[in-house]
Motif scaffolding. Structure first.
Motif, short mmCIF file in Angstrom:
data_model
loop_
_atom_site.label_atom_id
_atom_site.label_comp_id
_atom_site.label_asym_id
_atom_site.label_seq_id
_atom_site.Cartn_x
_atom_site.Cartn_y
_atom_site.Cartn_z
N TRP A 96 0.83 -1.21 0.00
CA TRP A 96 0.00 0.00 0.00
C TRP A 96 0.86 1.26 0.00
CZ3 TRP A 96 -4.36 0.35 -1.94
CH2 TRP A 96 -5.34 -0.62 -1.80
N ARG A 97 1.95 1.23 0.77
CA ARG A 97 2.82 2.42 0.78
C ARG A 97 3.39 2.67 -0.61
NH1 ARG A 97 4.63 0.08 5.61
NH2 ARG A 97 6.68 -0.47 4.74
N ARG A 98 3.77 1.60 -1.29
CA ARG A 98 4.29 1.75 -2.65
C ARG A 98 3.19 2.26 -3.58
NH1 ARG A 98 6.67 -2.77 -2.61
NH2 ARG A 98 5.09 -4.06 -3.62
N ARG A 99 1.98 1.80 -3.35
CA ARG A 99 0.86 2.17 -4.24
C ARG A 99 0.50 3.65 -4.12
NH1 ARG A 99 -3.47 -0.97 -6.23
NH2 ARG A 99 -4.52 0.28 -7.82
N ILE A 100 0.49 4.19 -2.90
CA ILE A 100 0.04 5.58 -2.74
C ILE A 100 1.21 6.55 -2.57
CG2 ILE A 100 -2.11 4.77 -1.71
CD1 ILE A 100 -1.10 5.87 0.98
N GLY A 101 2.45 6.04 -2.66
CA GLY A 101 3.60 6.93 -2.59
C GLY A 101 3.94 7.38 -1.19
N ALA A 102 3.64 6.56 -0.20
CA ALA A 102 4.02 6.90 1.18
C ALA A 102 5.46 6.47 1.43
CB ALA A 102 3.09 6.21 2.16
N GLY A 103 6.08 7.02 2.47
CA GLY A 103 7.46 6.68 2.78
C GLY A 103 7.56 5.39 3.56
N ALA A 104 8.52 5.34 4.44
CA ALA A 104 8.74 4.14 5.25
C ALA A 104 7.63 3.97 6.27
CB ALA A 104 10.10 4.24 5.94
N ALA A 105 7.61 2.80 6.90
CA ALA A 105 6.61 2.51 7.93
C ALA A 105 6.77 3.50 9.08
CB ALA A 105 6.79 1.09 8.43
N PRO A 106 5.69 3.82 9.78
CA PRO A 106 5.79 4.74 10.92
C PRO A 106 6.78 4.21 11.95
CG PRO A 106 3.49 4.25 10.37
CD PRO A 106 4.32 3.31 9.57
N ARG A 107 7.65 5.10 12.42
CA ARG A 107 8.67 4.68 13.38
C ARG A 107 8.24 4.95 14.81
NH1 ARG A 107 13.50 3.49 11.01
NH2 ARG A 107 13.77 4.09 8.83
N ALA A 108 7.61 6.07 15.03
CA ALA A 108 7.24 6.46 16.39
C ALA A 108 5.83 6.00 16.71
CB ALA A 108 7.36 7.97 16.54
N GLU A 109 5.54 5.93 18.01
CA GLU A 109 4.18 5.62 18.46
C GLU A 109 3.26 6.77 18.02
OE1 GLU A 109 1.59 3.22 21.19
OE2 GLU A 109 3.47 2.86 20.14
N PRO A 110 2.18 6.47 17.32
CA PRO A 110 1.30 7.56 16.85
C PRO A 110 0.57 8.20 18.02
CG PRO A 110 0.31 5.43 16.38
CD PRO A 110 1.69 5.15 16.90
N PRO A 111 0.13 9.46 17.87
CA PRO A 111 -0.66 10.12 18.92
C PRO A 111 -1.89 9.30 19.28
CG PRO A 111 -0.01 11.68 17.21
CD PRO A 111 0.37 10.33 16.72
N ALA A 112 -2.43 9.58 20.47
CA ALA A 112 -3.50 8.76 21.03
C ALA A 112 -4.69 8.60 20.10
CB ALA A 112 -3.95 9.36 22.37
N HIS A 113 -5.04 9.67 19.38
CA HIS A 113 -6.24 9.62 18.55
C HIS A 113 -5.95 9.42 17.06
CE1 HIS A 113 -7.62 11.96 22.14
NE2 HIS A 113 -8.63 11.12 22.03
N ALA A 114 -4.69 9.19 16.70
CA ALA A 114 -4.33 9.16 15.27
C ALA A 114 -5.04 8.05 14.51
CB ALA A 114 -2.82 9.01 15.13
N LEU A 115 -5.13 6.86 15.12
CA LEU A 115 -5.78 5.75 14.42
C LEU A 115 -7.27 6.05 14.21
CD1 LEU A 115 -4.14 2.74 16.33
CD2 LEU A 115 -3.51 3.65 14.10
N GLY A 116 -7.92 6.54 15.23
CA GLY A 116 -9.35 6.86 15.12
C GLY A 116 -9.62 7.97 14.14
N ASP A 117 -8.72 8.99 14.12
CA ASP A 117 -8.93 10.11 13.19
C ASP A 117 -8.90 9.63 11.75
OD1 ASP A 117 -9.06 11.74 15.39
OD2 ASP A 117 -6.99 12.43 15.25
N LEU A 118 -8.09 8.61 11.46
CA LEU A 118 -8.05 8.04 10.11
C LEU A 118 -9.26 7.14 9.86
CD1 LEU A 118 -4.25 7.22 9.79
CD2 LEU A 118 -5.55 8.78 8.32
N LEU A 119 -9.56 6.28 10.81
CA LEU A 119 -10.67 5.34 10.63
C LEU A 119 -12.00 6.05 10.47
CD1 LEU A 119 -9.65 2.57 13.19
CD2 LEU A 119 -9.91 2.26 10.72
N ALA A 120 -12.11 7.26 11.00
CA ALA A 120 -13.37 8.01 10.85
C ALA A 120 -13.71 8.24 9.39
CB ALA A 120 -13.26 9.35 11.58
N HIS A 121 -12.72 8.35 8.53
CA HIS A 121 -12.98 8.57 7.11
C HIS A 121 -13.46 7.29 6.43
CE1 HIS A 121 -11.37 12.67 7.00
NE2 HIS A 121 -10.47 12.24 7.87
N ALA A 122 -13.15 6.13 7.02
CA ALA A 122 -13.64 4.86 6.47
C ALA A 122 -15.00 4.50 7.03
CB ALA A 122 -12.64 3.74 6.78
#
Length: 829
Positions: free
Chosen positions: A484-510
């Protein structure tokens, strides 16, 4: 090397020379997959253009392309190439291109003229995958409107060829194939025996009693891994191999070739080995009778792969794999008494249709010809979801974001999330989430949060062991995330722990329909954007979160249970979904007070954030609220009169008896569905439900029919009829619970029908009345639709019994010629 299909190839060429479509039936191993495309290469009508062959599975696509390339003495990517998800080997010289199902749809959508393509071949069409059905529908539309010379061939091993040929208006050719007898045995399980134990006993017996290799059919990778563990120690001369779609190409090639060391092989395969690939040396098939097939999962909103029993056609096809090189045997691991469905059900009838609805919107024509039409209810629900995702506008037209979602080639929910990610780090995190959502759960222990799953993936990448997670599943998720990263042109995998709400903020769009806000009085309950309520478990990691987004829910009678969710940041939600936060005056029906309530409401979609009294009731909103109240309370809340109920029953009866009249449907369901058109105007100016008078309601309902149709109803289904006594008597109409008309009833005293031989009929003589023949006191004596038979057979007994009971009323010996009357006999007679 000769193939069973070879003698039929000249007939295939002649047929396609004369007709642009063909249905070709050939059993597994006949060679249709590899020999038909090669035979068509020099056909005059192809004129140097390309052949595109649809292959449902990646393993089969690679295998077929490699086999054809070897036959031509070339490498894959020359004359023969393939395209599958995230992988392709084609060149400017490629004339035969083997593609998987989603690839074909993209090719047609991107180039509706299919320039440079002369033939489309649909292999293994009997599997009836949704993408294959859509591809055929699109191809037929292209052929019918733009490319009349395009050839379309549907090929299959087990197919209702006659039905498909009739649908396509195409010739049908069949190859007998080449096979040897196969003895089928049901291998019984012992009491409470696990599948792996039963399978090991069957394999041991097969190796001891029969020659050749053993092919075992199992539903998926998980069952294959368990079976492989159960078969460890079978002996040094036995090689146990896996075959499924996620294997590396090198391992797949190894399985498809004979054993180099000459050892006997036990191949553990999914249904990819059912018809798509050829395995040399197999003399025994062991069939679990199971497969993983997509089914709509309302919990997640996706179609998920579920383990289901195979169809009888698949069982026969699997057994036939044992008879390819010599006589064979097939062990079935289910009881002989178990009955299977005859044919596999098409996916289009049992999966979620958001992807299909988006493809149809992009094509601009929803009236495509499908072998089996998509269910209207599922298609409507899919379009509603796409509007929530901003993929379709209010008219159902695809939007620019919708076209970008389509290009990603995944479920529209996940595509919306991938496109909403902003910045390299967030896009990489979205790729992780897309891979996690699509995969099996990597955690062994139950958890309703997404963060532990992402943390398990991060630990796997860092080389840290996690006993609570399946490493094999995490490895597959990591590969998918990289793709998927190759498909949409994203960089390397996330290195740091994401902020507390980061996963939910993305999933809200799905999952915008599953965004939830905590209930003011119950911290375990959440009101969702779709208007429903959900609850979290007592030990939920989400406890205390004011906003969540639920990706999986178990639907229950009262509140849905949150199975998987993530917390949301309200500020991000307001920024990303600003148009969904509204403040407006609303009028609703209060069932407890049986009155309208006017409020000033702030809401996010179906979530009420705040409500306060609004004072005066807006008339337009009041009319709508009363109309919606009827939908909630049912049509019995309206002021029905007996005459109006009879009129509706007469209309519904004539709809069934005389369909040529084309009368409108006045059933409860139809009236409620159309309430905006006929009922809402009746509430104009009203603020109470009882403000609608019976007369106004009756006129509004009768207005569903124009004047001429109302006249026909009165003529063909009259309310009264003149009987021989000269009196008018009422005809009663009624509808059964299922809405079908019951026989119309004429209740009349027996003496009023003297001299009448035949039962009266209505609806142009099509429908006899049911006669309730009454005594002088009005009590029923007989119910019949055969008046003549009553006079001949039953009346003498009735006369004998009734004459003494009602001596003042006539009981003539000859009712045929007696004068009908509604009175008693004159005094003195």
């Amino acid at each position: 090397m000769g193939f069973p299909i070879t003698p039929l190839l000249p007939e295939v060429l002649r047929s396609l020379d004369a007709h642009p479509r063909l249905v070709l039936e050939a059993p597994p191993g006949a060679g249709k997959t590899t020999q038909v495309p090669l035979a068509l290469l020099d056909a005059p009508w192809l004129a140097g253009r390309k052949i595109v062959m649809l292959e449902p599975r990646r393993v089969a696509a690679r295998s077929a392309a490699m086999f054809m390339a070897r036959q031509l003495g070339e490498d894959v990517g020359g004359t023969v190439g393939y395209r599958i998800r995230f992988e392709h080997r084609v060149s400017s010289r490629t004339r035969i291109e083997v593609v998987t199902e989603g690839i074909l749809t993209r090719m047609i959508q991107d180039d509706p003229t299919l320039e440079g393509v002369g033939a489309l071949l649909f292999d293994e069409f009997h599997e009836r995958h949704l993408a294959g059905d859509l591809g055929l529908a699109l191809a037929l539309d292209v052929q019918g409107s733009l490319r009349g010379e395009l050839r379309i061939v549907a090929m299959s091993a087990t197919l209702d060829g006659e039905r498909l040929a009739a649908f396509l208006d195409a010739p049908r050719l069949s190859s007998e194939g080449r096979s040897f007898p196969v003895r089928v045995e049901h291998f019984p399980a012992r009491r409470d025996e696990a599948l792996e134990s039963q399978l090991r006993r069957a394999v041991e017996q097969a190796l001891a009693q029969h020659p050749g290799d053993v092919l075992v059919f199992l539903p998926g990778r998980r069952e294959i891994a368990r079976a492989e563990a159960a078969l460890s120690g079978c002996g040094p001369d036995i090689e146990v191999l896996q075959l499924h779609g996620d294997l590396p190409v090198e391992q797949q090639s190894r399985v498809l070739q004979p054993s180099a060391a000459g050892r006997r092989r036990v191949v553990l395969a999914t249904n990819v080995a059912e018809s798509s690939v050829t395995l040399p040396g197999v003399r025994v098939v062991i069939d679990s009778g199971l497969a993983r097939e997509p089914r709509y999962d309302p919990n997640s909103g996706f179609s998920r792969l579920e383990v289901v029993a195979i169809a009888q056609a698949s069982a026969d096809q699997r057994a036939g794999r044992a008879g390819r090189v010599a006589e064979g045997v097939a062990y079935r691991l289910w009881p002989a008494s178990q009955r299977l469905e005859p044919q596999r059900r098409p996916e289009i009838a049992q999966v979620e249709l958001a992807g299909l609805a988006l493809e149809l919107a992009a094509w601009g024509n929803s009236d495509l010809r499908f072998v089996d039409a998509p269910p209207p209810g599922a298609l409507a629900a899919a379009r509603e979801l796409l509007q929530r995702l901003d993929a379709l506008d209010a008219r159902g037209t695809i939007t620019p974001p919708g076209r970008r979602m389509l290009a990603l080639g995944t479920h529209p929910r996940l595509a919306a999330m991938l496109l909403a990610a902003d910045g390299d780090g967030e896009r990489a995190l979205a790729c992780d989430l897309a891979a996690l959502v699509e995969a099996r759960d990597p955690l062994r222990a139950r958890s309703d949060g997404w963060r532990p799953r992402w943390q398990a993936l991060a630990a796997f990448r860092a080389g840290r062991g996690d006993g609570d997670a399946h490493r094999g599943t995490l490895a597959a998720i990591d590969v998918a995330a990289k793709q998927w990263r190759r498909r949409i042109g994203a960089g390397a995998a996330p290195r740091a722990e994401p902020p507390a709400h980061a996963l939910g903020d993305l999933l809200a769009h799905a999952f915008p329909d599953r965004i939830g806000r905590r209930h003011d009085r119950d911290p375990q309950r959440y009101q969702l954007g779709n208007g429903r309520m959900a609850r979290i478990a007592d030990d939920s990691a989400l406890r205390g979160e004011p906003w969540i987004v639920a990706s999986e829910l178990r639907f229950e009678a009262r509140d849905s249970l949150v199975l998987r969710a993530a917390p949301l940041d309200e500020a991000r939600l307001r920024a990303g979904f600003a148009a969904h936060f509204v403040e407006r005056d609303e009028v609703r029906w209060d069932a407890a007070r049986r009155a309208l309530v006017a409020e000033r409401v702030r809401r996010f979609d179906g979530i009420v954030l705040d409500a306060r009294p609004a004072g005066r009731v807006d008339p337009a909103l009041a009319a709508q609220a009363l109309t919606d109240a009827v939908a909630e309370l049912g049509l019995d809340a309206l002021p029905w009169s007996d005459g109006l109920r009879q009129w509706r029953a007469r209309v519904q009866a004539l709809r069934a008896w005389m369909p040529e009249l084309a009368l409108p449907d006045l059933s409860d369901d139809a009236l409620l569905a159309a309430r905006e058109h006929w009922l809402r105007p009746l509430f104009d100016g009203a603020t109470r439900l009882d403000a609608l008078s019976a007369d106004a309601f009756g006129e509004g309902l009768r207005a569903r029919l124009d004047w001429s149709l109302r006249q026909r109803v009165d003529q063909l289904a009259p309310t009264r009829i003149v009987v021989p006594s000269g009196m008018e008597r009422r005809i009663d109409y009624a509808l059964a619970h299922d809405g079908s008309p019951e026989p119309p009833v004429l209740a009349v005293k027996l003496q009023e029908l003297f001299g009448l031989a035949e039962t009266p009929r209505i609806a142009d003589g099509r429908v006899p009345l049911t006669l309730h023949l009454l005594s002088p006191a009005g009590r029923p004596l007989q119910v019949t639709q055969d008046l003549r038979g009553f006079w001949e057979r039953t009346y003498p007994e009735v006369r004998k019994e009734m004459k003494g009971r009602y001596p003042k009323h006539p009981w003539p010996d000859d009712p045929w010629n007696a004068a009908a009357t509604h009175r008693a006999k004159p005094r003195g007679t």
